[in-house]
Design a protein around this motif. Structure first.
Motif, PDB file in Angstrom:
ATOM      1  N   ILE A   1       0.881  -1.180   0.000  1.00  0.00           N
ATOM      2  CA  ILE A   1       0.000   0.000   0.000  1.00  0.00           C
ATOM      3  C   ILE A   1       0.917   1.228   0.000  1.00  0.00           C
ATOM      4  CG2 ILE A   1      -2.138  -0.922   0.958  1.00  0.00           C
ATOM      5  CD1 ILE A   1      -1.207  -0.099   3.724  1.00  0.00           C
ATOM      6  N   GLN A   2       1.374   1.565  -1.163  1.00  0.00           N
ATOM      7  CA  GLN A   2       2.401   2.590  -1.302  1.00  0.00           C
ATOM      8  C   GLN A   2       1.904   3.980  -0.925  1.00  0.00           C
ATOM      9  OE1 GLN A   2       4.084   2.313  -5.232  1.00  0.00           O
ATOM     10  NE2 GLN A   2       4.664   0.165  -4.984  1.00  0.00           N
ATOM     11  N   LEU A   3       0.605   4.207  -0.977  1.00  0.00           N
ATOM     12  CA  LEU A   3       0.045   5.498  -0.579  1.00  0.00           C
ATOM     13  C   LEU A   3      -0.591   5.443   0.804  1.00  0.00           C
ATOM     14  CD1 LEU A   3      -1.556   6.731  -3.916  1.00  0.00           C
ATOM     15  CD2 LEU A   3       0.700   7.211  -2.984  1.00  0.00           C
ATOM     16  N   GLY A   4      -0.404   4.326   1.517  1.00  0.00           N
ATOM     17  CA  GLY A   4      -1.003   4.189   2.831  1.00  0.00           C
ATOM     18  C   GLY A   4      -2.503   3.965   2.747  1.00  0.00           C
ATOM     19  N   HIS A   5      -3.170   4.083   3.900  1.00  0.00           N
ATOM     20  CA  HIS A   5      -4.623   3.893   3.954  1.00  0.00           C
ATOM     21  C   HIS A   5      -5.134   4.561   5.224  1.00  0.00           C
ATOM     22  CE1 HIS A   5      -8.471   2.025   2.996  1.00  0.00           C
ATOM     23  NE2 HIS A   5      -8.570   1.590   4.253  1.00  0.00           N
ATOM     24  N   VAL A   6      -6.357   5.074   5.179  1.00  0.00           N
ATOM     25  CA  VAL A   6      -7.001   5.633   6.361  1.00  0.00           C
ATOM     26  C   VAL A   6      -8.414   5.068   6.469  1.00  0.00           C
ATOM     27  CG1 VAL A   6      -5.690   7.764   6.635  1.00  0.00           C
ATOM     28  CG2 VAL A   6      -7.538   7.691   4.959  1.00  0.00           C
ATOM     29  N   ALA A   7      -8.812   4.786   7.719  1.00  0.00           N
ATOM     30  CA  ALA A   7     -10.143   4.239   7.993  1.00  0.00           C
ATOM     31  C   ALA A   7     -10.650   4.856   9.292  1.00  0.00           C
ATOM     32  CB  ALA A   7     -10.088   2.723   8.104  1.00  0.00           C
ATOM     33  N   THR A   8     -11.976   4.977   9.408  1.00  0.00           N
ATOM     34  CA  THR A   8     -12.576   5.626  10.574  1.00  0.00           C
ATOM     35  C   THR A   8     -13.150   4.591  11.529  1.00  0.00           C
ATOM     36  OG1 THR A   8     -13.149   7.523   9.199  1.00  0.00           O
ATOM     37  CG2 THR A   8     -14.255   7.339  11.328  1.00  0.00           C
ATOM     38  N   VAL A   9     -12.822   4.735  12.824  1.00  0.00           N
ATOM     39  CA  VAL A   9     -13.349   3.829  13.855  1.00  0.00           C
ATOM     40  C   VAL A   9     -14.786   4.239  14.176  1.00  0.00           C
ATOM     41  CG1 VAL A   9     -13.080   2.991  16.219  1.00  0.00           C
ATOM     42  CG2 VAL A   9     -11.050   3.513  14.842  1.00  0.00           C
ATOM     43  N   VAL A  10     -15.729   3.298  14.036  1.00  0.00           N
ATOM     44  CA  VAL A  10     -17.131   3.598  14.340  1.00  0.00           C
ATOM     45  C   VAL A  10     -17.609   2.901  15.609  1.00  0.00           C
ATOM     46  CG1 VAL A  10     -17.766   4.120  11.968  1.00  0.00           C
ATOM     47  CG2 VAL A  10     -17.899   1.753  12.775  1.00  0.00           C
ATOM     48  N   LYS A  11     -16.830   1.917  16.077  1.00  0.00           N
ATOM     49  CA  LYS A  11     -17.190   1.246  17.328  1.00  0.00           C
ATOM     50  C   LYS A  11     -15.966   0.527  17.885  1.00  0.00           C
ATOM     51  CE  LYS A  11     -20.663  -1.749  19.459  1.00  0.00           C
ATOM     52  NZ  LYS A  11     -21.892  -2.580  19.229  1.00  0.00           N
ATOM     53  N   VAL A  12     -15.822   0.583  19.206  1.00  0.00           N
ATOM     54  CA  VAL A  12     -14.758  -0.164  19.881  1.00  0.00           C
ATOM     55  C   VAL A  12     -15.415  -1.358  20.564  1.00  0.00           C
ATOM     56  CG1 VAL A  12     -12.954  -0.093  21.638  1.00  0.00           C
ATOM     57  CG2 VAL A  12     -13.394   1.926  20.228  1.00  0.00           C
ATOM     58  N   ILE A  13     -15.063  -2.567  20.130  1.00  0.00           N
ATOM     59  CA  ILE A  13     -15.657  -3.789  20.685  1.00  0.00           C
ATOM     60  C   ILE A  13     -14.946  -4.191  21.974  1.00  0.00           C
ATOM     61  CG2 ILE A  13     -16.222  -6.211  20.244  1.00  0.00           C
ATOM     62  CD1 ILE A  13     -17.753  -4.222  18.495  1.00  0.00           C
ATOM     63  N   ASP A  14     -13.656  -4.316  21.929  1.00  0.00           N
ATOM     64  CA  ASP A  14     -12.844  -4.634  23.104  1.00  0.00           C
ATOM     65  C   ASP A  14     -11.444  -4.093  22.851  1.00  0.00           C
ATOM     66  OD1 ASP A  14     -11.407  -6.586  21.529  1.00  0.00           O
ATOM     67  OD2 ASP A  14     -13.003  -8.027  21.935  1.00  0.00           O
ATOM     68  N   LYS A  15     -10.504  -4.445  23.723  1.00  0.00           N
ATOM     69  CA  LYS A  15      -9.170  -3.853  23.620  1.00  0.00           C
ATOM     70  C   LYS A  15      -8.408  -4.296  22.384  1.00  0.00           C
ATOM     71  CE  LYS A  15      -6.812  -7.296  26.512  1.00  0.00           C
ATOM     72  NZ  LYS A  15      -5.981  -7.471  27.737  1.00  0.00           N
ATOM     73  N   ARG A  16      -8.922  -5.297  21.669  1.00  0.00           N
ATOM     74  CA  ARG A  16      -8.241  -5.744  20.448  1.00  0.00           C
ATOM     75  C   ARG A  16      -9.139  -5.749  19.215  1.00  0.00           C
ATOM     76  NH1 ARG A  16      -3.029  -7.692  20.298  1.00  0.00           N
ATOM     77  NH2 ARG A  16      -2.058  -8.193  22.301  1.00  0.00           N
ATOM     78  N   THR A  17     -10.359  -5.266  19.321  1.00  0.00           N
ATOM     79  CA  THR A  17     -11.283  -5.328  18.184  1.00  0.00           C
ATOM     80  C   THR A  17     -12.034  -4.020  18.033  1.00  0.00           C
ATOM     81  OG1 THR A  17     -11.613  -7.689  18.647  1.00  0.00           O
ATOM     82  CG2 THR A  17     -13.114  -6.661  17.079  1.00  0.00           C
ATOM     83  N   VAL A  18     -12.074  -3.511  16.793  1.00  0.00           N
ATOM     84  CA  VAL A  18     -12.871  -2.324  16.478  1.00  0.00           C
ATOM     85  C   VAL A  18     -13.635  -2.591  15.190  1.00  0.00           C
ATOM     86  CG1 VAL A  18     -11.253  -0.743  17.601  1.00  0.00           C
ATOM     87  CG2 VAL A  18     -11.012  -1.222  15.150  1.00  0.00           C
ATOM     88  N   LEU A  19     -14.626  -1.741  14.930  1.00  0.00           N
ATOM     89  CA  LEU A  19     -15.332  -1.763  13.659  1.00  0.00           C
ATOM     90  C   LEU A  19     -14.959  -0.497  12.898  1.00  0.00           C
ATOM     91  CD1 LEU A  19     -18.904  -3.030  14.675  1.00  0.00           C
ATOM     92  CD2 LEU A  19     -16.893  -4.360  13.976  1.00  0.00           C
TER      93      LEU A  19
END
Length: 256
Positions: free
Chosen positions: A86-104
């Motif tokens: 991914i030469q240009l990187g990537h960005v994503a928005t967190v919409v929910k935190v499930i636990d300390k190791r999982t997000v949506l």
């Protein structure tokens, strides 16, 4: 809102995008000619974080403008590090935190859906697979597998749009050392401004009277029968100030 975002961004120029899981970057879309939605304008629209430019520049651009950190928070942007896939990187928005190791996440142009890139994915899982649970590596939901992807993607951290910006630190400037006029004259080897001004206010245009000095005494000889007489040197006498009411004497006495 998604349809509006898609229509706004449909004119975005065709550039490199995140690679397909298990495939070299660009292999699946090398023959596509139509432009498609990129991750950057979609993340900006969803998160409200007003940063422009390629995804890999977002982390550095956020410094001093938005708070940054290692913990996921709703509304934060997860900034992926650029690499050979991914030469240009990537960005994503967190919409929910499930636990300390999982997000949506909500993001665009990650998984090809129905053979097409530039698709929006909402509420998909991302799992922290770093050893220290610091979110430095994640695996992200990949639609063709209908499961988490197999690649651990490097993450720089999270950009928070709901917090106060972290101010940049001003460069260190040592505080000046305060000195009295007499100390300044001693350090610089020159008369201080106060010293000169003290005389400048006294009888401008008139020559100050010269200090009176006592005339040195004539050498005295002390006679000896043996050894021969010794001649002593004259000793300089301290200067005698002028009359007590003389203004120049008063100024000199202050700096004596």
């Amino acid at each position: 809102m998604k349809n509006a975002v898609t229509s706004l961004c449909i004119g975005v120029a065709l550039v490199a995008a995140p690679a397909l899981e298990g495939s070299p970057q660009g292999a699946a879309h090398a023959q596509e000619l139509a432009p498609y939605l990129q991750c950057v304008p979609y993340a900006r629209e969803v998160s409200g974080i007003q940063i422009y430019g390629d995804a890999y520049t977002w982390w550095d651009q956020a410094e001093g403008v938005y708070d940054r950190g290692r913990k996921p928070r709703v509304g934060a942007v997860m900034a992926f590090e650029a690499n050979d896939r991914i030469q240009l990187g990537h960005v994503a928005t967190v919409v929910k935190v499930i636990d300390k190791r999982t997000v949506l996440l909500d993001h665009a142009n990650w998984s090809p859906i129905n053979g097409r890139r530039g698709q929006i994915e909402s509420g998909v899982r991302a799992v922290d697979v770093s050893r220290k649970n610091d979110w430095s590596q994640v695996r992200v939901w990949y639609a063709p597998l209908n499961n988490l992807g197999t690649t651990p993607w490097p993450v720089l951290g999270f950009i928070y749009g709901d917090g106060k910006a972290t101010p940049r630190k001003a460069p260190f400037e040592p505080r000046p050392v305060e000195r009295s006029p007499v100390q300044v004259a001693a350090v610089t080897g020159k008369p201080s401004r106060d010293f000169l001004n003290a005389f400048g206010s006294l009888g401008q245009g008139a020559n100050p009277p010269l200090l009176e000095r006592r005339a040195p005494e004539a050498p005295r000889q002390i006679g000896y029968t043996s050894p021969p007489p010794i001649q002593r040197r004259a000793q300089a006498q301290p200067p005698v100030r002028t009359a007590a009411g003389d203004p120049y004497a008063n100024v000199l006495a202050k700096y004596d």
